[in-house]
Design a protein around this motif. Structure first.
Motif, PDB file in Angstrom:
ATOM      1  N   GLY A  53       0.300  -1.117  -0.168  1.00  0.00           N
ATOM      2  CA  GLY A  53       0.095  -0.204  -0.024  1.00  0.00           C
ATOM      3  C   GLY A  53       0.526   1.275   0.296  1.00  0.00           C
ATOM      4  O   GLY A  53       1.815   1.604   0.632  1.00  0.00           O
ATOM      5  N   GLU A  54       0.393   2.149  -0.209  1.00  0.00           N
ATOM      6  CA  GLU A  54       1.193   3.692  -0.636  1.00  0.00           C
ATOM      7  C   GLU A  54       0.806   4.523   0.154  1.00  0.00           C
ATOM      8  O   GLU A  54       0.016   4.467   0.613  1.00  0.00           O
ATOM      9  N   LYS A  55       2.282   5.201   0.583  1.00  0.00           N
ATOM     10  CA  LYS A  55       1.663   6.010   1.556  1.00  0.00           C
ATOM     11  C   LYS A  55       2.466   7.789   0.975  1.00  0.00           C
ATOM     12  O   LYS A  55       3.596   7.134   0.675  1.00  0.00           O
ATOM     13  N   LYS A  56       1.734   8.699   1.073  1.00  0.00           N
ATOM     14  CA  LYS A  56       2.553   9.536   1.117  1.00  0.00           C
ATOM     15  C   LYS A  56       3.861  10.005   1.682  1.00  0.00           C
ATOM     16  O   LYS A  56       3.892   9.541   2.975  1.00  0.00           O
ATOM     17  N   GLU A  57       4.943  10.924   1.291  1.00  0.00           N
ATOM     18  CA  GLU A  57       6.204  10.526   1.376  1.00  0.00           C
ATOM     19  C   GLU A  57       6.136  11.489   2.882  1.00  0.00           C
ATOM     20  O   GLU A  57       6.594  11.664   3.939  1.00  0.00           O
ATOM     21  N   LYS A  58       5.207  13.039   2.775  1.00  0.00           N
ATOM     22  CA  LYS A  58       4.839  14.700   3.726  1.00  0.00           C
ATOM     23  C   LYS A  58       4.620  13.447   4.759  1.00  0.00           C
ATOM     24  O   LYS A  58       4.753  13.707   6.216  1.00  0.00           O
ATOM     25  N   ASN A  59       3.532  12.190   5.382  1.00  0.00           N
ATOM     26  CA  ASN A  59       2.986  11.361   6.356  1.00  0.00           C
ATOM     27  C   ASN A  59       4.123  10.515   6.917  1.00  0.00           C
ATOM     28  O   ASN A  59       3.539   9.470   7.694  1.00  0.00           O
ATOM     29  N   GLU A 112      11.111   5.780   8.769  1.00  0.00           N
ATOM     30  CA  GLU A 112      10.825   4.936   7.776  1.00  0.00           C
ATOM     31  C   GLU A 112      10.735   5.468   6.415  1.00  0.00           C
ATOM     32  O   GLU A 112      11.371   4.675   5.444  1.00  0.00           O
ATOM     33  N   LEU A 113      11.446   6.383   6.039  1.00  0.00           N
ATOM     34  CA  LEU A 113      11.526   6.637   4.988  1.00  0.00           C
ATOM     35  C   LEU A 113      13.115   6.400   4.044  1.00  0.00           C
ATOM     36  O   LEU A 113      13.117   5.016   3.524  1.00  0.00           O
ATOM     37  N   ASN A 114      13.901   6.041   5.961  1.00  0.00           N
ATOM     38  CA  ASN A 114      14.986   5.107   5.796  1.00  0.00           C
ATOM     39  C   ASN A 114      15.226   4.083   4.977  1.00  0.00           C
ATOM     40  O   ASN A 114      15.845   3.421   4.331  1.00  0.00           O
ATOM     41  N   HIS A 115      14.428   3.603   6.390  1.00  0.00           N
ATOM     42  CA  HIS A 115      13.610   2.150   6.508  1.00  0.00           C
ATOM     43  C   HIS A 115      14.001   1.740   4.440  1.00  0.00           C
ATOM     44  O   HIS A 115      14.500   0.713   3.951  1.00  0.00           O
ATOM     45  N   LYS A 129      16.516   1.598   2.038  1.00  0.00           N
ATOM     46  CA  LYS A 129      17.388   0.493   2.661  1.00  0.00           C
ATOM     47  C   LYS A 129      16.617  -0.813   1.128  1.00  0.00           C
ATOM     48  O   LYS A 129      17.364  -1.087   0.585  1.00  0.00           O
ATOM     49  N   ALA A 130      15.936  -0.178   1.153  1.00  0.00           N
ATOM     50  CA  ALA A 130      15.286  -1.947   0.111  1.00  0.00           C
ATOM     51  C   ALA A 130      14.655  -0.911  -1.955  1.00  0.00           C
ATOM     52  O   ALA A 130      13.937  -1.862  -2.025  1.00  0.00           O
ATOM     53  N   ASN A 131      15.390  -0.208  -1.260  1.00  0.00           N
ATOM     54  CA  ASN A 131      14.868   1.109  -2.452  1.00  0.00           C
ATOM     55  C   ASN A 131      13.494   1.134  -3.022  1.00  0.00           C
ATOM     56  O   ASN A 131      13.140   0.848  -4.395  1.00  0.00           O
ATOM     57  N   THR A 132      12.673   1.353  -2.425  1.00  0.00           N
ATOM     58  CA  THR A 132      10.914   1.074  -2.325  1.00  0.00           C
ATOM     59  C   THR A 132      10.356   3.171  -1.656  1.00  0.00           C
ATOM     60  O   THR A 132      11.202   3.184  -1.079  1.00  0.00           O
ATOM     61  N   SER A 133       9.347   2.638  -2.693  1.00  0.00           N
ATOM     62  CA  SER A 133       8.557   3.920  -1.781  1.00  0.00           C
ATOM     63  C   SER A 133       7.778   3.810  -0.146  1.00  0.00           C
ATOM     64  O   SER A 133       7.665   2.258  -0.127  1.00  0.00           O
ATOM     65  N   PRO A 134       7.551   4.796   0.140  1.00  0.00           N
ATOM     66  CA  PRO A 134       7.027   4.889   1.304  1.00  0.00           C
ATOM     67  C   PRO A 134       5.546   4.175   1.835  1.00  0.00           C
ATOM     68  O   PRO A 134       5.147   3.617   0.191  1.00  0.00           O
ATOM     69  N   LYS A 135       5.561   2.933   2.340  1.00  0.00           N
ATOM     70  CA  LYS A 135       4.612   1.751   2.308  1.00  0.00           C
ATOM     71  C   LYS A 135       3.181   2.299   3.175  1.00  0.00           C
ATOM     72  O   LYS A 135       3.973   2.110   4.531  1.00  0.00           O
ATOM     73  N   ARG A 136       2.488   1.802   3.754  1.00  0.00           N
ATOM     74  CA  ARG A 136       0.860   1.849   4.358  1.00  0.00           C
ATOM     75  C   ARG A 136       0.820   0.962   5.579  1.00  0.00           C
ATOM     76  O   ARG A 136       0.681   1.788   6.876  1.00  0.00           O
TER      77      ARG A 136
END
Length: 205
Positions: free
Chosen positions: A53-59, A64-67, A70-77
Motif C-alpha cells: 500500500g502506497e503512503k505519501k512521503e509527507k506522512n 521509515e523513509l530510510n528503512h 534500503k529496500a529501494n522502494t517508496s513509502p508503504k502504508r
C-alpha cells in the motif's frame, strides 16, 4: 509460513461447469515488497518483513523513509512480518499472488466490522425474556437475571452482557483458493473474510 498482505475488494459468485454456484471474496493480494530480512545470527529468528500500500512521503517519518530506502522502494502504508518463510527472499524483492495455487487451503486474518455498543440479542444471540404478558414490559430483548442474591452477591466475571461488538482481529481458517488472476493481482477465496470493503487482510498458507 508463507503469506501476503492484501486488500478486500468485495464479494461475487462464480459458476462451475456443472452449474454449481460458489460465493467468493475478491482480494487484491500484493504485490508486496520485502523491506527487511531477519536472520538468527542478527535477530535471533528467521523472518521476512513485507510492505503493501502506497503512503505519501509527507506522512512518513524520517526513520521509515530510510528503512524503505534500503529496500529501494517508496513509502508503504502496511508492514507485516512472516516468520520461518518457506522460501527466502532478498531485500527489495517482490512477492506476488503467484505464491498461491488454485484449490489449496489458506487462512485469512482481518479486523471484523465494528458494530458499536450492542445488546445481548445481537451480541450473543440471546432470545430475550420472551413472554409479553403478566407485566412483562419492554423485556423482549432484555438479558434477564445476571447475578445471585445473598450468594454470590455479585456478578461473575465474563458474564455475557451488552457491550462493544466487532472491531476485533478474526482469523478464518481453511478457505479454498478458487481462482488466481496474476495479471491483476487478484485472488478469489471461497466464502467470506472479515472486514469491510477496502480493509487490509493477511493471507497465510
Amino acid at each position: 509460513m508463507k503469506g501476503i498482505i492484501g486488500k478486500k475488494i468485495g464479494m461475487t459468485s462464480i459458476f462451475e461447469a456443472n452449474g454449481k454456484q460458489t460465493a467468493v471474496t475478491i482480494i487484491e493480494a500484493g504485490p508486496n515488497v520485502v523491506t527487511q530480512v531477519k536472520t538468527p545470527e542478527v535477530d535471533g529468528y528467521n523472518a521476512i518483513q513485507v510492505a503493501f500500500g502506497e503512503k505519501k512521503e509527507k506522512n512518513t517519518t524520517k526513520a521509515e523513509l530510510n528503512h524503505f530506502a534500503k529496500a529501494n522502494t517508496s513509502p508503504k502504508r502496511f508492514v507485516r512480518e512472516f516468520r520461518n518463510p518457506d522460501v527466502q527472499k532478498a531485500l527489495g524483492e517482490s512477492i506476488t499472488v503467484d505464491i498461491f495455487t488454485e484449490g489449496e487451503k489458506i487462512d485469512v486474518v482481518g479486523t471484523s466490522k465494528g458494530k458499536g455498543f450492542q445488546g445481548v440479542v445481537k451480541r450473543h444471540g440471546f432470545s430475550g425474556v420472551g413472554e409479553a404478558t403478566h407485566g412483562q414490559h419492554d423485556r423482549s430483548r432484555a438479558p434477564g437475571s445476571v447475578g445471585g442474591s445473598s450468594y454470590p452477591s455479585r456478578v461473575f466475571k465474563g458474564m455475557r452482557m451488552a457491550g462493544q461488538t466487532g472491531n476485533e482481529r478474526v482469523k478464518v481458517k481453511g478457505l479454498k483458493v478458487v481462482k488466481v488472476f496474476p495479471e491483476k493481482n487478484y485472488i478469489l477465496v471461497s466464502g467470506s473474510v472479515p472486514g469491510h470493503i477496502g480493509s487490509t487482510v493477511l493471507i497465510l498458507k
